[in-house]
Write a protein that holds these residues in place. Structure first.
Motif, PDB file in Angstrom:
ATOM      1  N   TYR A   1       0.834  -1.199   0.000  1.00 58.48           N
ATOM      2  CA  TYR A   1       0.000   0.000   0.000  1.00 58.48           C
ATOM      3  C   TYR A   1       0.875   1.258   0.000  1.00 58.48           C
ATOM      4  CZ  TYR A   1      -3.369  -3.488   1.590  1.00 58.48           C
ATOM      5  OH  TYR A   1      -4.144  -4.609   1.690  1.00 58.48           O
ATOM      6  N   ASP A   2       0.280   2.389  -0.436  1.00 60.76           N
ATOM      7  CA  ASP A   2       1.002   3.647  -0.323  1.00 60.76           C
ATOM      8  C   ASP A   2       0.796   4.217   1.083  1.00 60.76           C
ATOM      9  OD1 ASP A   2      -1.530   4.789  -0.230  1.00 60.76           O
ATOM     10  OD2 ASP A   2      -1.439   5.613  -2.268  1.00 60.76           O
ATOM     11  N   ALA A   3       1.360   5.408   1.341  1.00 63.01           N
ATOM     12  CA  ALA A   3       1.293   5.982   2.677  1.00 63.01           C
ATOM     13  C   ALA A   3      -0.130   6.316   3.102  1.00 63.01           C
ATOM     14  CB  ALA A   3       2.163   7.241   2.740  1.00 63.01           C
ATOM     15  N   ASP A   4      -1.045   6.455   2.132  1.00 61.60           N
ATOM     16  CA  ASP A   4      -2.439   6.775   2.441  1.00 61.60           C
ATOM     17  C   ASP A   4      -3.315   5.525   2.567  1.00 61.60           C
ATOM     18  OD1 ASP A   4      -2.056   9.586   2.429  1.00 61.60           O
ATOM     19  OD2 ASP A   4      -2.080   9.562   0.231  1.00 61.60           O
ATOM     20  N   GLY A   5      -2.709   4.354   2.406  1.00 54.29           N
ATOM     21  CA  GLY A   5      -3.459   3.123   2.567  1.00 54.29           C
ATOM     22  C   GLY A   5      -4.107   2.590   1.309  1.00 54.29           C
ATOM     23  N   TYR A   6      -3.728   3.110   0.125  1.00 49.94           N
ATOM     24  CA  TYR A   6      -4.288   2.621  -1.132  1.00 49.94           C
ATOM     25  C   TYR A   6      -3.316   1.663  -1.819  1.00 49.94           C
ATOM     26  CZ  TYR A   6      -7.805   6.285  -0.701  1.00 49.94           C
ATOM     27  OH  TYR A   6      -8.832   7.073  -0.262  1.00 49.94           O
TER      28      TYR A   6
ATOM     29  N   ILE B   1      -1.027   0.116  -4.694  1.00 46.63           N
ATOM     30  CA  ILE B   1      -0.154   0.817  -5.636  1.00 46.63           C
ATOM     31  C   ILE B   1      -0.347   0.244  -7.034  1.00 46.63           C
ATOM     32  CG2 ILE B   1       2.250   1.359  -6.218  1.00 46.63           C
ATOM     33  CD1 ILE B   1       2.853   1.033  -3.166  1.00 46.63           C
ATOM     34  N   VAL B   2      -0.656   1.147  -7.985  1.00 48.73           N
ATOM     35  CA  VAL B   2      -0.965   0.745  -9.354  1.00 48.73           C
ATOM     36  C   VAL B   2       0.049   1.328 -10.323  1.00 48.73           C
ATOM     37  CG1 VAL B   2      -2.673   0.910 -11.221  1.00 48.73           C
ATOM     38  CG2 VAL B   2      -3.427   0.573  -8.861  1.00 48.73           C
ATOM     39  N   ALA B   3       0.455   0.517 -11.319  1.00 45.58           N
ATOM     40  CA  ALA B   3       1.262   1.001 -12.446  1.00 45.58           C
ATOM     41  C   ALA B   3       0.327   1.106 -13.646  1.00 45.58           C
ATOM     42  CB  ALA B   3       2.406   0.045 -12.743  1.00 45.58           C
ATOM     43  N   ALA B   4       0.315   2.273 -14.293  1.00 46.25           N
ATOM     44  CA  ALA B   4      -0.650   2.527 -15.363  1.00 46.25           C
ATOM     45  C   ALA B   4       0.067   3.008 -16.624  1.00 46.25           C
ATOM     46  CB  ALA B   4      -1.661   3.580 -14.910  1.00 46.25           C
ATOM     47  N   PRO B   5      -0.631   3.005 -17.766  1.00 53.41           N
ATOM     48  CA  PRO B   5      -0.054   3.572 -18.990  1.00 53.41           C
ATOM     49  C   PRO B   5       0.311   5.038 -18.774  1.00 53.41           C
ATOM     50  CG  PRO B   5      -2.022   2.289 -19.488  1.00 53.41           C
ATOM     51  CD  PRO B   5      -1.959   2.410 -18.005  1.00 53.41           C
ATOM     52  N   SER B   6       1.212   5.557 -19.584  1.00 46.30           N
ATOM     53  CA  SER B   6       1.750   6.907 -19.382  1.00 46.30           C
ATOM     54  C   SER B   6       0.713   8.013 -19.527  1.00 46.30           C
ATOM     55  CB  SER B   6       2.899   7.159 -20.369  1.00 46.30           C
ATOM     56  OG  SER B   6       2.442   7.014 -21.705  1.00 46.30           O
ATOM     57  N   ASP B   7      -0.434   7.734 -20.165  1.00 47.40           N
ATOM     58  CA  ASP B   7      -1.443   8.774 -20.326  1.00 47.40           C
ATOM     59  C   ASP B   7      -2.379   8.890 -19.128  1.00 47.40           C
ATOM     60  OD1 ASP B   7      -2.640   6.338 -20.760  1.00 47.40           O
ATOM     61  OD2 ASP B   7      -3.901   7.009 -22.422  1.00 47.40           O
TER      62      ASP B   7
ATOM     63  N   GLY C   1      -1.558   9.678  -9.217  1.00 48.72           N
ATOM     64  CA  GLY C   1      -2.567  10.106  -8.255  1.00 48.72           C
ATOM     65  C   GLY C   1      -3.984   9.715  -8.636  1.00 48.72           C
ATOM     66  N   THR C   2      -4.159   9.164  -9.859  1.00 51.37           N
ATOM     67  CA  THR C   2      -5.485   8.746 -10.297  1.00 51.37           C
ATOM     68  C   THR C   2      -5.952   7.541  -9.486  1.00 51.37           C
ATOM     69  OG1 THR C   2      -5.083   9.519 -12.552  1.00 51.37           O
ATOM     70  CG2 THR C   2      -6.854   7.906 -12.248  1.00 51.37           C
ATOM     71  N   HIS C   3      -7.165   7.611  -8.968  1.00 47.66           N
ATOM     72  CA  HIS C   3      -7.746   6.472  -8.245  1.00 47.66           C
ATOM     73  C   HIS C   3      -8.385   5.522  -9.249  1.00 47.66           C
ATOM     74  CE1 HIS C   3      -7.728   7.852  -3.894  1.00 47.66           C
ATOM     75  NE2 HIS C   3      -7.199   8.875  -4.548  1.00 47.66           N
ATOM     76  N   VAL C   4      -8.168   4.232  -9.062  1.00 42.53           N
ATOM     77  CA  VAL C   4      -8.696   3.237  -9.997  1.00 42.53           C
ATOM     78  C   VAL C   4      -9.101   1.989  -9.218  1.00 42.53           C
ATOM     79  CG1 VAL C   4      -6.364   2.385 -10.467  1.00 42.53           C
ATOM     80  CG2 VAL C   4      -8.197   1.895 -12.081  1.00 42.53           C
ATOM     81  N   GLN C   5     -10.224   1.393  -9.630  1.00 40.78           N
ATOM     82  CA  GLN C   5     -10.667   0.159  -8.992  1.00 40.78           C
ATOM     83  C   GLN C   5      -9.881  -1.019  -9.555  1.00 40.78           C
ATOM     84  OE1 GLN C   5     -12.609  -0.345  -6.446  1.00 40.78           O
ATOM     85  NE2 GLN C   5     -12.318  -2.537  -6.550  1.00 40.78           N
ATOM     86  N   THR C   6      -9.263  -1.802  -8.685  1.00 37.82           N
ATOM     87  CA  THR C   6      -8.463  -2.953  -9.077  1.00 37.82           C
ATOM     88  C   THR C   6      -9.160  -4.234  -8.612  1.00 37.82           C
ATOM     89  OG1 THR C   6      -7.130  -3.406  -7.104  1.00 37.82           O
ATOM     90  CG2 THR C   6      -6.500  -1.467  -8.422  1.00 37.82           C
ATOM     91  N   PRO C   7      -8.722  -5.393  -9.076  1.00 37.07           N
ATOM     92  CA  PRO C   7      -9.318  -6.652  -8.599  1.00 37.07           C
ATOM     93  C   PRO C   7      -9.169  -6.876  -7.100  1.00 37.07           C
ATOM     94  CG  PRO C   7      -8.135  -7.025 -10.638  1.00 37.07           C
ATOM     95  CD  PRO C   7      -7.787  -5.637 -10.197  1.00 37.07           C
TER      96      PRO C   7
ATOM     97  N   GLY D   1      -9.173  -4.220  -4.869  1.00 38.61           N
ATOM     98  CA  GLY D   1      -9.713  -3.072  -4.157  1.00 38.61           C
ATOM     99  C   GLY D   1      -9.251  -1.765  -4.779  1.00 38.61           C
ATOM    100  N   GLU D   2      -9.473  -0.658  -4.074  1.00 33.64           N
ATOM    101  CA  GLU D   2      -9.157   0.664  -4.605  1.00 33.64           C
ATOM    102  C   GLU D   2      -7.654   0.925  -4.585  1.00 33.64           C
ATOM    103  OE1 GLU D   2     -11.245   3.817  -2.712  1.00 33.64           O
ATOM    104  OE2 GLU D   2     -10.469   5.367  -4.072  1.00 33.64           O
ATOM    105  N   GLY D   3      -7.148   1.427  -5.701  1.00 35.05           N
ATOM    106  CA  GLY D   3      -5.723   1.737  -5.811  1.00 35.05           C
ATOM    107  C   GLY D   3      -5.483   3.131  -6.348  1.00 35.05           C
TER     108      GLY D   3
END
Length: 207
Positions: free
Chosen positions: A161-166, A168-174, A178-184, A186-188
């Motif tokens: 998790y990150d320091a805020d408890g979410y 950690i997601v790796a996403a495409p460069s676009d 800081g974007t929140h995204v639903q993952t399999p 939970g929230e990331g």
């Protein structure tokens, strides 16, 4: 009068027998989900509706099917219960330098399940199932997992998790950091990039 009743009962018995036989003769086909499959494509191929497949197979999220999952097509399947997600922590076996392309590695379970983090409250699978599957398709995205210690935007790993408890997601460069995204799992939040992370492919740090 008695004779009439007996004949009626005999007729009903014959009809019931025929209906019972018909029910036994009905059968369903089974389809095994392959990489790249969607529920819509499977439904179209087998001349079935998406809603029927969801109902017959007790699918919680019609946008989430797993490679190797077996789908019954043609009759309703038995109701299954949803298993509560256990929040498991995993220890990583490698570290990755900040800003470098990350690499997928296998992690080992530490056995700790005392996490108080709420990121997994909206999880649709377990870490164990994700690790076993390797690839999960959800909401039009391809999800794989990896491990690391530091990430492109300077975030550090706190047990997945990150320091805020979410998560950690790796996403495409676009996709902005800081974007929140639903993952399999939970929230990331997007904190990383990778040369292989393009299009609808996302990666998730395995907690």
């Amino acid at each position: 009068m008695v004779i009439t009743i007996e004949k009626s009962l005999l007729t009903l018995s014959v009809v019931a027998g025929v209906l019972g036989f018909t029910g036994v003769a009905a059968s369903a086909s089974t389809y095994t989900v392959k990489s790249g499959d969607t529920l819509a494509e499977i439904a179209a191929t087998h001349h079935a509706s998406i809603d029927n497949l969801v109902k017959q197979n007790n699918i919680a999220d019609k946008n989430l099917i797993m490679v190797g999952q077996k789908l019954e097509i043609g009759k309703a399947s038995k109701k299954t219960t949803t298993k509560k997600v256990n929040k498991q922590h995993f220890k990583t076996s490698t570290s990755i330098k900040k800003g470098s392309a990350h690499a997928a590695v296998v992690t080992s379970q530490s056995g700790s399940d005392d996490s108080t983090n709420d990121a997994t409250s909206s999880a649709t699978t377990t870490p164990e199932a994700f690790q076993s599957q390797g690839v999960i398709y959800q909401d039009g995205k391809k999800w794989t997992y990896y491990t690391g210690a530091a990430f492109a935007d300077g975030t550090t790993n706190h047990g997945g998790y990150d320091a805020d408890g979410y998560l950690i997601v790796a996403a495409p460069s676009d996709v902005p950091f800081g974007t929140h995204v639903q993952t399999p799992l939970g929230e990331g939040v997007v904190h990383d990039r990778g040369t292989a992370i393009v299009g609808n492919h996302y990666d998730l740090v395995m907690p």
